[in-house]
Design a protein around this motif. Structure first.
Motif, short mmCIF file in Angstrom:
data_model
loop_
_atom_site.label_atom_id
_atom_site.label_comp_id
_atom_site.label_asym_id
_atom_site.label_seq_id
_atom_site.Cartn_x
_atom_site.Cartn_y
_atom_site.Cartn_z
N ASN A 259 -17.60 -16.19 -4.43
CA ASN A 259 -16.31 -15.83 -5.02
C ASN A 259 -15.49 -14.89 -4.15
O ASN A 259 -14.27 -14.78 -4.32
N VAL A 260 -16.16 -14.21 -3.20
CA VAL A 260 -15.42 -13.30 -2.33
C VAL A 260 -14.38 -14.08 -1.52
O VAL A 260 -13.33 -13.53 -1.15
N TYR A 261 -14.65 -15.36 -1.26
CA TYR A 261 -13.70 -16.17 -0.48
C TYR A 261 -12.55 -16.71 -1.34
O TYR A 261 -11.56 -17.20 -0.81
N ARG A 262 -12.72 -16.64 -2.66
CA ARG A 262 -11.69 -17.16 -3.56
C ARG A 262 -10.67 -16.10 -3.98
O ARG A 262 -9.59 -16.42 -4.45
N GLU A 263 -11.02 -14.83 -3.84
CA GLU A 263 -10.15 -13.76 -4.31
C GLU A 263 -8.87 -13.68 -3.49
O GLU A 263 -8.91 -13.75 -2.26
N VAL A 264 -7.75 -13.52 -4.18
CA VAL A 264 -6.46 -13.41 -3.51
C VAL A 264 -5.77 -12.12 -3.93
O VAL A 264 -6.08 -11.54 -4.97
N VAL A 265 -4.87 -11.67 -3.09
CA VAL A 265 -4.02 -10.52 -3.40
C VAL A 265 -2.57 -10.97 -3.27
O VAL A 265 -2.25 -11.86 -2.47
N ILE A 266 -1.70 -10.38 -4.07
CA ILE A 266 -0.28 -10.71 -4.03
C ILE A 266 0.45 -9.68 -3.18
O ILE A 266 0.31 -8.47 -3.39
N HIS A 267 1.19 -10.17 -2.20
CA HIS A 267 1.99 -9.29 -1.36
C HIS A 267 3.35 -9.94 -1.15
O HIS A 267 3.45 -11.06 -0.65
N GLN A 268 4.40 -9.24 -1.57
CA GLN A 268 5.77 -9.76 -1.47
C GLN A 268 5.88 -11.17 -2.07
O GLN A 268 6.47 -12.08 -1.49
N PRO B 173 1.90 -8.93 8.35
CA PRO B 173 1.77 -8.04 9.50
C PRO B 173 2.98 -7.16 9.77
O PRO B 173 2.83 -6.02 10.22
N PHE B 174 4.19 -7.64 9.48
CA PHE B 174 5.37 -6.80 9.74
C PHE B 174 5.41 -5.60 8.80
O PHE B 174 5.75 -4.49 9.21
N THR B 175 5.08 -5.84 7.52
CA THR B 175 5.15 -4.74 6.56
C THR B 175 3.94 -3.82 6.66
O THR B 175 4.06 -2.60 6.54
N GLN B 176 2.76 -4.39 6.93
CA GLN B 176 1.54 -3.60 6.94
C GLN B 176 1.25 -2.95 8.30
O GLN B 176 0.83 -1.80 8.36
N ALA B 177 1.46 -3.68 9.37
CA ALA B 177 1.14 -3.15 10.71
C ALA B 177 2.32 -2.43 11.35
O ALA B 177 2.13 -1.43 12.04
N ASN C 61 10.47 -4.80 3.34
CA ASN C 61 10.66 -6.22 3.09
C ASN C 61 12.10 -6.63 3.35
O ASN C 61 12.37 -7.73 3.84
N THR C 62 13.04 -5.75 3.05
CA THR C 62 14.45 -6.04 3.30
C THR C 62 14.71 -6.25 4.78
O THR C 62 15.40 -7.20 5.19
N ASP C 63 14.12 -5.38 5.62
CA ASP C 63 14.29 -5.53 7.07
C ASP C 63 13.63 -6.81 7.58
O ASP C 63 14.17 -7.46 8.48
N VAL C 64 12.48 -7.14 7.03
CA VAL C 64 11.79 -8.36 7.44
C VAL C 64 12.65 -9.57 7.12
O VAL C 64 12.86 -10.44 7.98
N GLN C 65 13.17 -9.63 5.90
CA GLN C 65 13.95 -10.80 5.49
C GLN C 65 15.27 -10.90 6.25
O GLN C 65 15.75 -12.00 6.53
#
Length: 338
Positions: free
Chosen positions: A13-22, A264-268, A273-277
């Protein structure tokens, strides 16, 4: 990389878990272990299917480039949506085709019976038997293989190939180029490219497409051939075939310019998100601008494991109608089934 069917286990199940980002879904295991920074949601699966169709146009529907008339076992590394592996399985119904990816993507119900999808982190040492596959296919793995893993990744591929077996690699170098030299460092497409390479460089090697030939040679492959092709970002080419590819690729480019960099743009890089978009919107506009003649270089490389007799058939690596500028051609842990 994984082992034989007798060791198949249910997907952890560790491979099935997802996280929501933007508002996009990412695999938790992939982002927490710096394996993969692109989404894994249905929107991305659709894009991957579309990208496969673009590759088919570029390669004139040739799925396998080395001379392998009757393959018995094929491994597809980073199988994603399974599009390439499924087509190969249909084309060679007597061949066992195994696709591996770190995320258990939802596969269509009508997959060929000789196609087996397995879950594994390809940054782990391979546990497949030695001398097992006729072909190992590796496409778009620069965003998934750790920067220091490439030599051992190629060594693993060499080991699991049978003597005389082939490796086929395809990578896009996501550094936007201009066929007429009008793209400058100040253009959004170049800012996007340099920012992308900077954002993943601590974990991945975004310039590895340029080194495929040397990596394969250093790993011990022989008869290594490479080709540099041009993938237009939109329909700007005077060549009808390249223009058709560019027209079809436009929708894929619009999606990947966003999906590849949201995390990677927001985290690293710490971008909002506004600048990325905003950057993505500007890059899309430039990709669509026919006067810039923008393209991504695509590197195709094949090599044979020593041993057995050399085939008398020639390899079938495709060529661009208009070669990319600077292109050089040469002759020379666990695993689970879905």
């Amino acid at each position: 990389m994984a082992e034989s069917d007798s060791q198949t286990i249910p997907v952890d199940n560790v491979y099935r878990e997802v996280v929501i980002h933007q508002n996009r879904e990412f695999q938790r295991y992939a982002v927490e272990n710096a394996v993969y920074f692109s989404p894994v949601d249905d929107e991305e699966v659709e894009r991957l299917q579309y990208m496969h169709a673009i590759f088919n146009m570029m390669f004139e529907n040739r799925l396998i480039f080395p001379p392998i008339p009757r393959p018995r076992r094929i491994l597809d590394c980073g199988s994603g949506s399974g599009a390439w592996a499924a087509e190969v399985a249909e084309q060679y119904p007597e061949c066992e085709v195994i696709g591996i990816d770190v995320f258990p993507f939802n596969m269509s119900e009508d997959m060929p019976p000789n196609f087996d999808f397995q879950v594994d982190d390809l940054n782990s040492p391979s546990t497949f038997p030695s001398n097992y596959f006729d072909l190992v296919h590796s496409r778009m793995m620069a965003g998934g293989i750790h920067a220091d893993r490439w030599p051992s990744y190629l060594a693993d591929i060499l080991r699991v190939l049978r003597p005389g077996g082939w490796c086929q690699m395809v990578e896009i170098y996501f550094n936007a180029q201009s066929d007429n030299g009008t793209l400058t460092a100040n253009h959004a497409l170049q800012v996007w490219s340099q920012s992308y390479m900077q954002s993943i460089s601590g974990y991945k090697d975004p310039r590895v497409p340029l080194r495929l030939q040397s990596l394969m040679t250093q790993a011990g492959f022989v008869e290594v051939e490479s080709r540099l092709l041009m993938l237009p970002l939109s329909g700007w080419s005077s060549n009808p075939r390249d223009n058709a590819i560019g027209v079809a690729n436009r929708a894929n480019v619009h999606r990947l310019l966003s999906s590849m960099v949201i995390y990677p743009f927001t985290q690293a890089l710490g971008m909002t998100n506004t600048d990325v978009q905003l950057l993505v919107a500007q890059a899309r506009s430039e990709a669509d601008n026919p006067s810039l003649k923008a393209y991504f270089p695509v590197y195709v490389c094949i090599g044979r494991k020593p041993g057995s007799s050399r085939s008398h058939r020639h390899s079938d690596i495709p060529r661009s109608s208009t070669p990319a500028k600077g292109g050089r051609q040469s002759d020379s842990r666990k695993r689970a089934r879905r």
